[in-house]
Design an enzyme around this catalytic site. Structure first.
Site, short mmCIF file in Angstrom:
data_model
loop_
_atom_site.label_atom_id
_atom_site.label_comp_id
_atom_site.label_asym_id
_atom_site.label_seq_id
_atom_site.Cartn_x
_atom_site.Cartn_y
_atom_site.Cartn_z
N SER A 210 0.84 -1.19 0.00
CA SER A 210 0.00 0.00 0.00
C SER A 210 0.88 1.25 0.00
CB SER A 210 -0.95 -0.05 1.21
OG SER A 210 -2.01 0.86 1.06
N ASP B 117 -8.48 -6.14 -5.49
CA ASP B 117 -8.16 -5.12 -4.48
C ASP B 117 -9.22 -4.01 -4.54
OD1 ASP B 117 -7.04 -3.22 -2.82
OD2 ASP B 117 -5.05 -3.32 -3.72
N HIS C 164 -6.50 -6.68 -1.08
CA HIS C 164 -5.40 -5.76 -0.75
C HIS C 164 -4.46 -6.32 0.31
CE1 HIS C 164 -3.51 -1.80 -0.73
NE2 HIS C 164 -3.53 -1.82 0.60
#
Length: 423
Positions: free
Chosen positions: A229, A324, A358
């Site tokens: 991320s 995601d 994610h």
């Protein structure tokens, strides 16, 4: 288990629900004690021929949140159930899923991410000690200059390859398990110090993270970085602007510097890719989808936020979960691959996973569909289909270790670009 928790291991207990029988035996193979990222084989013996039983797993994390799963099985003619062979007939999952009781566990409270494990059984009982820190691995808190983190070192003599693990969630799982595989790992938080969250940061200073690299250089001479991320685009920037980075793993990261200006040596080197939290998409569960809050990194006004990764000498492993819901990770990965190719670079590998979300973690944690965002103030929907996501974590964990071993050796050879899609 690492000292993220109060003890070195976490007991995982299984329940087999039916009337108690002394003949029933629950077996965990090849042994009841293993590292957290290692699979186990679950077998039940001593049942009646074709008997239907329900197996349950239950864990309580360090905040008291309970996670649980269940699956119904039918014994074969010999009164045996083998999760590596037999399909679940119903429950938290269906079909043949050897580790399904672990990854299918869900929190009894909404939007909670697993932090610690524990479990029970009724017909027969066995305890699986799932270690986050292998025998002989040392854990030393580090507080030096702007560095605040934990250093994990494998047992034995010699110079080990080093990895800087930049964390968006406060967890030592990945760092301690990598150290158990033979790497020196320094885990540091992305957000730390006096600021409560990412939104409160007026800017990021790459110099602070360079201190962590310099600290690791006191150990071995080859450095890798891993981040997911926002931590992933920071890892890309370190590989691009700071000398001495040999390998970088970018998990569900952006091609641009997200959120706040990035400074290095008292000068701004990247402008921020702007996002708008009013564009969060609420779901019925109460979690929000953040995939569409970001501006287009390739738009002309955002060119100054793009990380010029073609300048890096490091090797890259780009990873994208195609389901995601927090980032448009597959698009960002494709942008980075195209950029490197356009500059004649072949110093990368990439892998994308259909059905993965994610939060790609080391394998066999309970699947987390939503929880509090690691660095922002909202409940995030992370995406992913449980079965596909769990399979992706198993494959990716091996891939990360292979990548670091290849490119963090002193005589690592140059490799051609490889693109992998896994279903």
């Amino acid at each position: 288990m690492s000292s993220v928790f109060s003890s070195k291991f976490s007991p995982l207990l299984f329940r087999l629900s039916e009337k108690m029988s002394s003949q029933v035996r629950l077996r965990l193979l090849p042994r009841a004690r293993c590292l957290f990222d290692e699979p186990i084989k679950v077998k039940v013996e001593g049942l009646r021929s074709r008997q239907v039983v329900t197996m349950r797993a239950r864990l309580t994390d360090d905040k008291g949140v309970v996670f649980s799963s269940s699956a119904t099985y039918r014994a074969n003619g010999s009164g045996e159930v083998d999760l590596n062979r037999d399909p679940s007939l119903g429950g938290s999952y269906v079909g043949v899923e050897p580790m399904g009781l672990l990854w299918s566990m869900r929190a009894e409270k909404s939007h909670k991410k697993f932090q610690k494990a524990t479990s029970l059984k009724m017909l027969a009982e066995e305890t699986n000690e799932r270690l986050l820190m292998g025998d002989g691995v040392s854990r030393v808190p580090v507080k030096e200059g702007n560095i605040s983190g934990v250093l994990f070192t494998p047992p034995g003599e010699g110079l080990f390859p080093a990895v800087l693990d930049i964390l968006t969630f406060r967890s030592e799982t990945r760092a301690s398990l990598l150290a158990s595989k033979g790497f020196v790992v320094l885990g540091i938080g992305l957000v730390q110090g006096k600021f409560e969250s990412f939104e409160h940061y007026p800017r990021f200073h790459l110099d602070h993270f360079k201190e962590a690299i310099d600290f690791l250089k006191q150990q071995p001479k080859v450095i890798g970085i891993i981040g997911r991320s926002k931590a992933a685009d920071l890892a890309l920037s370190l590989a691009t602007f700071v000398p001495g980075v040999n390998a970088t793993v970018c998990i569900n990261g952006c091609s641009a510097n997200v959120g706040v200006p990035l400074y290095y040596k008292k000068q701004q080197i990247l402008s921020p890719l702007v996002y708008d939290l009013s564009k969060l998409i609420p779901t019925e569960s109460g979690a929000s989808i953040g995939k569409y809050i970001f501006e287009d990194p390739l738009a002309e006004k955002n060119k100054g936020s793009l990380v010029p990764i073609e300048q890096a000498k490091a090797h890259f492993l780009f990873v994208a979960g195609e389901d995601d819901l927090n980032y448009d990770s597959k698009t960002y990965m494709d942008q980075m691959v195209e950029r490197l190719k356009r500059h004649g670079k072949e110093n990368f590998e990439c892998v994308s996973y259909r059905g993965a979300g994610h939060l790609l973690e080391p394998p066999y944690e309970p699947f987390c569909p939503s929880c509090a965002h690691g660095i922002s103030h909202y409940i995030a929907s992370w995406g992913g289909q449980p079965e596909a996501h769990a399979a992706a974590e198993v494959h990716l964990w091996k891939k990360i270790q292979e990548f670091f071993r290849t490119h963090l050796s002193s005589d690592a050879a140059q490799t051609k670009a490889k693109i992998i899609t896994s279903g």
